[in-house]
Design an enzyme around this catalytic site. Structure first.
Site, short mmCIF file in Angstrom:
data_model
loop_
_atom_site.label_atom_id
_atom_site.label_comp_id
_atom_site.label_asym_id
_atom_site.label_seq_id
_atom_site.Cartn_x
_atom_site.Cartn_y
_atom_site.Cartn_z
N ASP A 248 82.90 10.51 -42.38
CA ASP A 248 82.39 9.16 -42.16
C ASP A 248 82.94 8.65 -40.83
OD1 ASP A 248 85.01 8.47 -42.61
OD2 ASP A 248 84.64 7.48 -44.52
N SER A 249 82.43 7.52 -40.38
CA SER A 249 82.74 7.06 -39.03
C SER A 249 83.98 6.18 -38.94
CB SER A 249 81.56 6.25 -38.48
OG SER A 249 81.41 5.04 -39.21
N GLY A 250 84.48 5.71 -40.08
CA GLY A 250 85.58 4.76 -40.10
C GLY A 250 85.13 3.33 -40.30
N GLY A 251 83.82 3.09 -40.25
CA GLY A 251 83.31 1.73 -40.38
C GLY A 251 83.65 1.08 -41.71
N GLN B 30 71.45 -0.31 -42.56
CA GLN B 30 72.16 -1.47 -43.10
C GLN B 30 71.14 -2.59 -43.36
OE1 GLN B 30 75.15 -1.71 -44.22
NE2 GLN B 30 76.26 0.00 -43.30
N ASP C 287 78.00 10.88 -52.30
CA ASP C 287 79.46 11.05 -52.35
C ASP C 287 80.05 9.88 -53.11
OD1 ASP C 287 81.41 9.24 -50.36
OD2 ASP C 287 79.27 9.09 -49.92
N HIS D 244 87.84 18.84 -64.22
CA HIS D 244 86.74 18.63 -65.17
C HIS D 244 85.69 17.68 -64.60
CE1 HIS D 244 84.46 17.81 -68.79
NE2 HIS D 244 84.58 16.53 -68.47
#
EC number: 2.4.2.29
Length: 390
Positions: free
Chosen positions: A90-93, A197, A274, A354
């Site tokens: 991810d970009s850190g945003g 967004q 994710d 699990h």
């Protein structure tokens, strides 16, 4: 490098194949989250054994520790964490957004104090691309501003207005163009995704989507969901946005979610998911099974000889076969309850194995259902099974 082959569809649901620099990923897929370069409590070899095809790394946290210099020394994240298959960073945003009042956003980027040592830092689209290039992740995410559902402090703020969401969305679009320009300047050989967004406003989502498509990214993500909004609001955006994205590009729904969210997301046209939920919930004694969720801390499991899920083939439930034919592993609910109550390290490790196996196997079953042209029938049976209860 990225190549996406759309193999079959059923309604909006899609079965695909994603080819990246470090391997092939069959979609729809769930991607385990390795925030600090590790999926908590699970060895890389165990991830591969249970069917993980691609994992996540967190740009923000890896920038904080161990830092770009160490990452460069190792030639990227793959060698550093001993993972040979694809990685998405991810970009850190999102992490910058989660700092709240500790950060200051401007047109140029975000200024904030390091949560590690208090150093003053400045993260921009260009810096994010530079960090992710050093990480050498197969999929790089544009730097964006995650539009929150709620503005201000809890109980004294307000739900984000359309005007506020527009300002945030338009900033993310400008940052998308800057991310793409810097990615190209660096000669990064991997793939850069744009992020849609627009908050909870469908018209803004479409505006963001159309502008990103004009920039022609190799893949697209839907961001700004699962950020505090009510579940019905998340589902509304999930039903509205993903299927509007280009059919020939992979679609990623960021940070989502429960098993039901994943299956419903596939029905909405999502290819990639994710979430920290499998491992985070595991560490808190919350297990996912075919027939609903199981809270291993409950006293009713104290003497239960059954495995967590009698239909599950993971190491915690069924065990594994040694070279001499003996079976190792395969544990009772009573034993896992005991480990949890005693605070033993093995408890959350087995629970994480699990839960991750459950998520990855669920997506394998989804792919098989799509291959067979029976996804909607599978979806109905899945929901009936989950509602039955353990």
């Amino acid at each position: 490098m990225l190549n996406f082959d759309l193999l079959t569809t059923e309604g909006h649901a899609r079965r695909g194949r994603l080819t990246l620099n470090h391997g092939v990923v069959e979609t729809p897929i769930f991607m385990p989250v390795g925030t600090y370069g590790t999926v908590k409590g699970v060895m890389p070899r165990d991830l591969e054994t249970m069917g993980a095809q691609i994992i996540l790394g967190n740009t923000f946290h890896l920038w904080m520790r161990p830092g770009q210099d160490v990452m460069a020394q190792f030639g990227g994240l793959h060698r550093f964490e001993n993972w040979t298959r694809p990685i998405l960073t991810d970009s850190g945003g999102f992490q910058v957004w989660s700092l709240g009042e500790m950060r200051k956003i401007s047109e140029e980027g975000v200024r904030f104090a390091s949560p590690v040592n208090g150093d003053k830092l400045f993260l921009t689209p260009e810096v994010s691309m530079q960090i992710q290039t050093v990480l050498n992740s197969d999929i790089v995410m544009q730097f964006d501003e995650c539009t929150p559902y709620w503005q201000g402090a809890k109980n004294v703020g307000h739900i984000t207005t359309e005007k506020e969401a527009r300002v945030s969305m338009e900033l993310s679009l400008r940052w998308a163009a800057r991310s793409k320009a810097e990615f190209a300047r660096l000669g990064n050989p991997n793939a850069l995704f744009g992020i849609v967004q627009g908050g909870m406003f469908e018209s803004l989502r479409e505006e963001s989507l159309n502008a990103l498509v004009e920039l022609d990214f190799p893949g697209y993500a839907v961001g700004g969901v699962s950020v505090g909004e009510p579940k019905d609001e998340m589902l509304r955006i999930m039903n509205h946005t993903p299927h509007l994205l280009p059919a020939d590009k992979p679609r990623y729904l960021m940070g989502v979610g429960t098993p039901e969210d994943l299956v419903d997301g596939v029905a909405c046209g999502v290819d990639m998911f994710d979430c920290v939920m499998p491992t985070r919930n595991a560490r808190n004694g919350h297990l996912f099974t075919r027939y609903g969720d199981l809270k291993i801390r409950n006293a009713r499991h104290k003497a239960d000889e059954r495995p967590l899920d009698e239909t599950c083939s993971c190491q915690a439930c069924k065990g594994s076969t040694l070279p001499d034919g003996r079976v190792t592993g395969g544990f009772s609910r009573a034993y896992l309850h005991h480990l949890d109550r005693c605070g033993e390290m093995l408890g959350p490790m087995l629970a994480s194995i699990h839960n991750l196996h459950y998520y990855l196997n669920l997506m394998r079953e989804v792919r098989e259902a799509l291959d067979a042209g029976r996804f909607e029938a599978f979806r109905a049976q899945f929901k009936a099974d989950r509602a039955r209860g353990v």
